[in-house]
Design a protein around this motif. Structure first.
Motif, short mmCIF file in Angstrom:
data_model
loop_
_atom_site.label_atom_id
_atom_site.label_comp_id
_atom_site.label_asym_id
_atom_site.label_seq_id
_atom_site.Cartn_x
_atom_site.Cartn_y
_atom_site.Cartn_z
N LEU A 262 0.82 -1.22 0.00
CA LEU A 262 0.00 0.00 0.00
C LEU A 262 0.85 1.26 0.00
N THR A 263 2.16 1.11 0.06
CA THR A 263 3.09 2.25 0.11
C THR A 263 3.77 2.40 -1.26
N PRO A 264 4.55 3.48 -1.43
CA PRO A 264 5.29 3.65 -2.70
C PRO A 264 6.20 2.47 -3.03
N LEU A 265 6.62 1.69 -2.02
CA LEU A 265 7.46 0.53 -2.26
C LEU A 265 6.74 -0.48 -3.15
N GLY A 266 5.43 -0.58 -2.97
CA GLY A 266 4.64 -1.52 -3.76
C GLY A 266 4.48 -1.11 -5.22
N LYS A 267 4.84 0.15 -5.53
CA LYS A 267 4.74 0.65 -6.90
C LYS A 267 6.01 0.41 -7.70
N ILE A 268 7.08 0.01 -7.03
CA ILE A 268 8.37 -0.20 -7.71
C ILE A 268 8.33 -1.51 -8.49
N ALA A 269 8.69 -1.46 -9.75
CA ALA A 269 8.68 -2.67 -10.59
C ALA A 269 9.86 -3.56 -10.29
N GLY A 270 9.66 -4.86 -10.42
CA GLY A 270 10.75 -5.81 -10.27
C GLY A 270 10.60 -6.78 -9.12
N ALA A 271 9.59 -6.58 -8.25
CA ALA A 271 9.41 -7.47 -7.10
C ALA A 271 9.13 -8.90 -7.55
N SER A 272 8.32 -9.04 -8.60
CA SER A 272 7.97 -10.39 -9.07
C SER A 272 9.18 -11.11 -9.64
N GLN A 273 10.03 -10.37 -10.38
CA GLN A 273 11.21 -10.99 -10.97
C GLN A 273 12.20 -11.44 -9.89
N LEU A 274 12.43 -10.59 -8.90
CA LEU A 274 13.35 -10.95 -7.82
C LEU A 274 12.81 -12.12 -7.01
N SER A 275 11.52 -12.10 -6.72
CA SER A 275 10.94 -13.18 -5.91
C SER A 275 10.99 -14.51 -6.66
#
Length: 386
Positions: A262-275
């Motif tokens: 729910l924060t700006p951190l969740g808007k950063i692209a790349g979480a799915s690739q890293l995970s």
């Protein structure tokens, strides 16, 4: 033979990379039935069986360090893409499936024990009761049932063998079923439009957010920091046989991931690739401890575990047909019981990253019912044994 941790981890990543490249660049039908992530489990397990690496102290330490630290980080990253508003659309059918899975596991233990009792040791019902606690909840529940029934550690060997070998096969089987979800859903006449819509929305959002190095660094640092903080906090929180430090760690990173989304951190692209990178390494690490040779050590117990899983699967399929439950719901409900917080989110992620919280929350429910369920199964097994 590999004896150093750096080459050990490198070998696992090389195997994962080769399989993923083959899946993406070839048209082998093998990958339709055994996706790269499932093939990875099998290939790494095969390497372990043939002794490609030795379980030296250095390698054992590397395994524990990476698995224990990357799992919370991976869950945190996966949850950054989660949208709880979409998850609410799944409704109470997930809870219904979870309890059906738990009851079917209990029934499967009773039926299988009645069939195999003459081939087992006299006190085998106690160790199987402990195992049922694990397969309805987690390791903490197994320990709780073991203590409640006064089962010696020396008697738990075959139970732990079933828990590791048969559980590994079950995870691999459920992951292999993912590509066939649409076919299964058509057969049971399940409405999978909501799941497909959620998955499509997540993929569309990912495509609209470009990945950059700065964002990846922020995400990686945040995930590892959250993993470290969660594990540190878990050591200072009250624990019991019901709620272990691992359970606290998963709960903390789950809450942090949901809030972070729910924060700006969740808007950063790349979480799915890293995970996903972490997921491949975690799968490889787990498989590197398994060994096909162990199947010959206690064939009766291995077969018993497979019969339990087969009965559980049959009941789940029949209930899915009757209640029109989709494959995701059945699979995650099953693995939330049998695999717990370490594997239910992994299976959920293979369907859609938005569904990670469902896997985590269902697995946490297992901790609540696991001990009571294990003791109830133990009571029925003792009745049969007497």
């Amino acid at each position: 033979m590999i004896t150093t941790s750096f080459i050990y981890v490198t070998a696992l990543l090389v195997i994962a990379a080769m399989l993923k490249v083959l899946e993406n660049t070839t048209r082998w039908r093998l990958f339709e039935y055994l996706p790269a992530i499932v093939s990875l489990y099998f290939v790494v397990m095969l390497c372990s069986t043939f002794g490609v690496w030795e379980k030296t102290e250095e390698i054992n330490n590397a395994y524990k360090m990476l698995r224990n630290n990357l799992l919370p980080a991976m869950i945190f990253l996966m949850l950054l893409d989660a949208d709880l508003r979409q998850i609410k659309q799944l409704g109470g059918r997930m809870l219904l499936a979870f309890f059906i899975a738990a009851v079917s596991i209990g029934i499967a233990f009773v039926v299988a024990f009645a069939l195999f009792q003459s081939y087992l040791q006299p006190e085998a019902w106690k160790t199987l009761a402990a195992l049922s606690g694990s397969w309805m909840g987690g390791t903490g529940n197994m320990v709780a049932v073991q203590l409640a029934l006064d089962v010696p550690d020396a008697s738990m060997g075959y139970t732990l063998l079933i828990d590791s070998i048969d559980y590994a096969m079950w995870v691999m089987f459920l992951l292999a079923l993912v590509p066939h979800a649409k076919r299964f859903n058509r057969w049971v006449k399940a409405d999978s439009q909501i799941l497909e819509k959620i998955g499509a929305n997540i993929e569309l959002e990912d495509e609209q957010r470009p990945v950059n190095v700065g964002g990846l660094l922020i995400l990686l640092a945040s995930a590892l920091l959250m993993s470290a903080l969660a594990q540190s906090a878990a050591l200072n929180l009250p624990t019991s046989s019901y709620f272990t430090p691992t359970a606290w760690t998963v709960l903390i990173v789950t809450l942090a991931g949901v809030i972070g989304a729910l924060t700006p951190l969740g808007k950063i692209a790349g979480a799915s690739q890293l995970s996903m990178l972490m997921l491949y390494l975690i799968i490889a690490l787990i498989a590197s401890r398994a060994n096909f040779a162990e199947l010959t050590q206690a064939p009766i117990y291995i077969i018993l575990g497979l019969v339990i899983l087969a009965i559980h699967a049959l009941i789940m399929v029949l209930m899915a047909k009757w209640l029109k439950l989709d494959l995701f719901t059945c699979g995650v409900a099953s693995l939330a019981n049998i695999g717990g917080v370490a594997s239910a989110p992994i299976l959920a992620a293979s369907y859609s990253k938005a569904l990670i919280p469902v896997g985590v929350l269902m697995a946490m429910l297992g901790y609540i019912i696991g001990t009571g369920g294990g003791l109830l199964v133990g009571k029925m097994l003792s009745f049969i044994a007497s």
